[in-house]
Design an enzyme around this catalytic site. Structure first.
Site, mmCIF file in Angstrom:
data_model
loop_
_atom_site.group_PDB
_atom_site.id
_atom_site.type_symbol
_atom_site.label_atom_id
_atom_site.label_comp_id
_atom_site.label_asym_id
_atom_site.label_seq_id
_atom_site.Cartn_x
_atom_site.Cartn_y
_atom_site.Cartn_z
ATOM 1 N N ARG A 228 43.466 37.471 50.343
ATOM 2 C CA ARG A 228 42.086 37.062 50.624
ATOM 3 C C ARG A 228 42.026 35.844 51.552
ATOM 4 O O ARG A 228 41.236 35.839 52.511
ATOM 5 C CB ARG A 228 41.332 36.813 49.322
ATOM 6 C CG ARG A 228 41.014 38.101 48.556
ATOM 7 C CD ARG A 228 40.228 37.818 47.293
ATOM 8 N NE ARG A 228 40.978 36.951 46.380
ATOM 9 C CZ ARG A 228 40.458 36.334 45.331
ATOM 10 N NH1 ARG A 228 39.162 36.469 45.060
ATOM 11 N NH2 ARG A 228 41.206 35.592 44.549
ATOM 12 N N ASN B 85 38.278 40.894 45.569
ATOM 13 C CA ASN B 85 39.146 41.743 44.761
ATOM 14 C C ASN B 85 38.284 42.564 43.812
ATOM 15 O O ASN B 85 37.321 42.056 43.239
ATOM 16 C CB ASN B 85 40.113 40.895 43.915
ATOM 17 C CG ASN B 85 41.258 40.322 44.737
ATOM 18 O OD1 ASN B 85 41.479 40.719 45.871
ATOM 19 N ND2 ASN B 85 41.987 39.386 44.155
#
Length: 755
Positions: free
Chosen positions: A25, A43
């Site tokens: 990320r 996520n």
């Protein structure tokens, strides 16, 4: 190239794999910021979802760098890409993880070799140096080796190979990337390759077999190679004599061959892929991608076409073979004409010896066939032409839950079938054309196999309306034998439903379903349809004026027959004396016979097919009077499209009918050489006029004709300019390979909106 590409758009990417807990990320955040893209990364229960908004060139760069610059520990095995309307994100952010959603055990598709395994394969100091069955938790076969759930080694075709101490240590170490990698193996304990000649004599095994295979390919010989989901027939893609020999042996006249390249750099020597096509080539699914060629390959690779089917190695065996060759290779399905791809060793020795000089086998059984997937960029987005290896059996999510377990058997050509429950649709890998006993038996075996694998017992079976489809007959027998309801769904309605379902559309749409043929409600052959569609019902509002298919099925393979019927409709009997390419194609006796068939309607069913109209144009322009494979004439027309040509031919829309006679009169008078472009533009303008007449905001495009890039691009451009929202396929084929999804969707309860 087209006006809509300059507008800001939103890209949604969903990734599965090792993408959590590896700094993925933060990497996405920095990448998006560097490209000035807005959106988020998050996520979720099955991977990572990314949404970014910006201009098309930045999104293309984002997609490529997502793979080429990802963190060292991140491994992507599945990628879903969608292009959507922008929502106006103000910045890019990392959002908190989502835990909602079922954490279901789903069977993964076969996953291309990861970079770490590839490094080991070519590291002389590694114990897996040049080992063609190297894999880890992040890559390797899945769908094609699993026999039953759960996905544990004893339930796969790897159960016969006992891990050596080194492999077992890796398998049991939580810190090792091969922790619980079910196909884990090495040269000491795993599968190996064996090379045979066409008489069945063993020539070599292990490394020597690989070396002899490479030498054979370099010498211009044809080798059958056992891969992940079946056999390929391989040979040099630059040796014209060898490619011609392969065509002769396989009795494949002109249908293009797929070409496997060593790496993306080699692709660029022979082709001109755009950024999205490069991203698709590099994606973990490793599909065959249709890209513009630029010469250097043997002319017989893709005769008469500008595009070639390019793909990259996806197994260590492919990488090893290609690394030792200086040229790309043909890698076409290993099968007899009109039969399923060969997957078993004994079958290969019996059948493929007719095509190949040598046969490279291995002793890891392929549990189920799985052909290579094929992707084409159409209208600026990726469109599956064939959804198979790398994608199947990942589920498609429906916009609403089903209240029964559904088996949808699809169509007869380019078949896939589906198992569906709740809001999940598991589409099978590509089955192919179900037209004879051999292919019907394969279809039946694949249906039973997938039902057994998922412990699936259907409560209803859905099929096409056509009474002569082998899949329809099978569905009727299956429903009767098992005492469950049978539902028949009109072909073109199923096409539009599949587009609605994959796009999550719940509102009524104008569906434009154009293809070669489909059985209509009035017992004629449809194919140029405009339908008002919602879940549960549809209404045919416009269609092309019907014309005769002289000789029925013969007209499908001989566009000149369609063109002649068009000419007789437009100009009457006097056309038989005109000096036109279509007329010249026939001798006088054939012309007389066909005219009698036309006048009396003998074996000349009516059709409204847009696909057949494209065929007719190819004959009238002297491009193609007979085709050797489906879609050949339309593909040649597509190659001739000039985006600088903007004008179109006249046509008439009246009382739900599209009269094409003015179009063909103008085409016959056109000496400018712009006929292909003007005809495609005309089809796009017809879509705009019908959409304006109907007045629904959402328009869905489906059917095999909607694989035509300039046509779809022009339709999207014209309709978007008028404020319509145009939806196309991105997850399932627009052609008959997507029918089963629409058949499933026909059983969804209608949303509370009236047409």
């Amino acid at each position: 190239m087209y006006a809509q590409y300059a507008q800001p758009i939103r890209l949604r990417v969903h990734l599965n794999g090792t993408v959590q807990g590896v700094g993925f990320r933060p990497f996405v955040f920095k990448l998006a910021k560097s490209l000035n893209l807005k959106g988020f990364v998050i996520n979720d229960s099955s991977g990572v979802t990314i949404e970014v908004e910006g201009d098309r060139s930045s999104l293309d760069e984002f997609l490529i760098r997502l793979h080429t610059e990802k963190p060292a520990l991140a491994h992507i095995y599945s990628q879903e890409v969608e292009y959507l309307e922008p929502v106006g994100y103000e910045d890019f952010e990392i959002r908190e993880s989502q835990e909602e959603g079922k954490k279901e055990v789903l069977i993964l598709p076969d996953i291309a070799t990861c970079d770490q395994c590839l490094e080991e394969v070519f590291d002389r100091n590694n114990r897996r140096f040049m080992y063609p069955f190297t894999n880890c938790t992040n890559c390797g076969p899945r769908f094609t080796i699993i026999e039953r759930l759960p996905y544990d080694r004893p339930n796969t075709s790897m159960r016969v190979f006992s891990m050596c101490p080194d492999c077992l240590r890796e398998y049991e170490d939580p810190n090792d990337r091969r922790f619980h990698a079910q196909p884990n193996a090495c040269p000491h304990c795993g599968p190996y390759v064996s090379l045979y000649d066409c008489s069945g004599r063993l020539l070599a095994t292990h490394q020597e077999a690989l070396e002899l295979t490479v030498k054979a390919l370099m010498d211009g010989r044809i080798v059958a190679v056992k891969g992940i989901g079946g056999f390929h027939l391989m040979c040099s893609a630059v040796n014209e004599e060898t490619v011609r020999t392969l065509r002769e042996r396989k009795r494949r006249q002109e249908k293009p061959f797929a070409v496997m390249f060593r790496d993306i750099h080699q692709v660029l020597l022979y082709a001109e892929p755009d950024p999205l096509e490069i991203a698709l080539l590099l994606s973990p699914q490793r599909p065959i991608v249709l890209v513009k060629g630029k010469g250097g390959l043997a002319p017989s690779v893709a005769p008469g076409l500008k595009k070639i089917g390019a793909f990259l190695p996806y197994s260590p065996l492919h990488h090893i073979l290609l690394s030792s060759l200086n040229v790309p290779v043909i890698a076409t399905s290993g099968n007899m004409s009109d039969e399923p791809i060969v997957k078993d060793n004994h079958e290969a020795l019996c059948k493929l010896s007719h095509f190949a000089d040598l046969i490279l086998l291995h002793n890891r059984d392929i549990v189920r066939r799985c052909d290579d997937s094929v992707i084409k960029v159409v209208g600026g987005v990726p469109l599956p032409i064939r959804r198979s290896r790398g994608y199947a059996p990942l589920p498609i999510t429906l916009p609403k839950r089903l209240n029964k377990k559904v088996l949808a058997v699809g169509g007869m050509l380019k078949n896939t079938f589906a198992l569906a429950w709740d809001d999940k649709v598991i589409m099978s890998q590509h089955v192919g054309d179900v037209e004879n006993y051999e292919t019907l038996k394969n279809f039946e075996d694949m249906v039973k196999d997938l039902m057994r694998l998922y412990e699936f017992v259907p409560e209803v079976v859905v099929c096409d309306l056509h009474p002569r489809y082998e899949t329809t007959r099978w569905a009727h027998e299956f429903s009767t034998t098992n005492g469950i309801p049978l539902v028949k769904v009109q072909h073109h309605y199923a096409h539009i439903l599949s587009c609605m379902a994959e796009n999550g559309i719940t509102e009524p749409v104008l569906g434009i379903a154009w293809d070669g043929t489909g059985y209509g409600d009035d017992n004629t052959l449809w194919g140029g349809e405009f339908l008002l569609c919602r879940y549960g019902s549809y209404k045919r509002v416009f269609h092309f004026r019907q014309f005769r298919l002289l000789g029925g099925e013969k007209a499908v393979k001989e566009p000149a027959r369609v063109a002649l019927a068009i000419l007789l409709d437009v100009l009457g009997e006097e056309v038989l004396n005109r000096d036109l390419p279509t007329v010249r194609y026939f001798d006088s006796k054939s012309l007389e016979k066909l005219y009698i068939m036309y006048k009396r309607g003998i074996n000349s069913p009516f059709s409204s097919s847009a696909g057949r109209l494209l065929d007719a144009v190819s004959s009238l322009l002297n491009l193609r009077h007979r085709v050797s494979y489906e879609g050949q004439a339309a593909m040649m027309l597509e190659d001739m499209y000039d985006p600088l040509v903007k004008d179109h031919y006249p046509y008439i829309l009246e009382n739900g009918l599209i009269d094409w006679r003015p179009i063909f009169l103008a085409l016959l008078e056109d000496r400018s050489g712009k006929g292909p472009s003007r005809f495609i533009n005309t089809l796009a303008h017809i879509c705009k006029d019908v959409a304006q007449t109907v007045g629904l905001e959402r328009v869905c495009l489906s059917g095999g004709v909607m694989q035509n890039d300039p046509l779809v691009s022009r339709i999207k451009e014209l309709l978007t300019e008028e404020g319509f929202k145009v939806f196309t396929h991105q997850k399932v084929p627009a052609g008959d390979g997507g029918l089963c999804l629409g058949q499933v969707a026909s059983l969804l309860e209608p949303f509370p909106i009236q047409l």
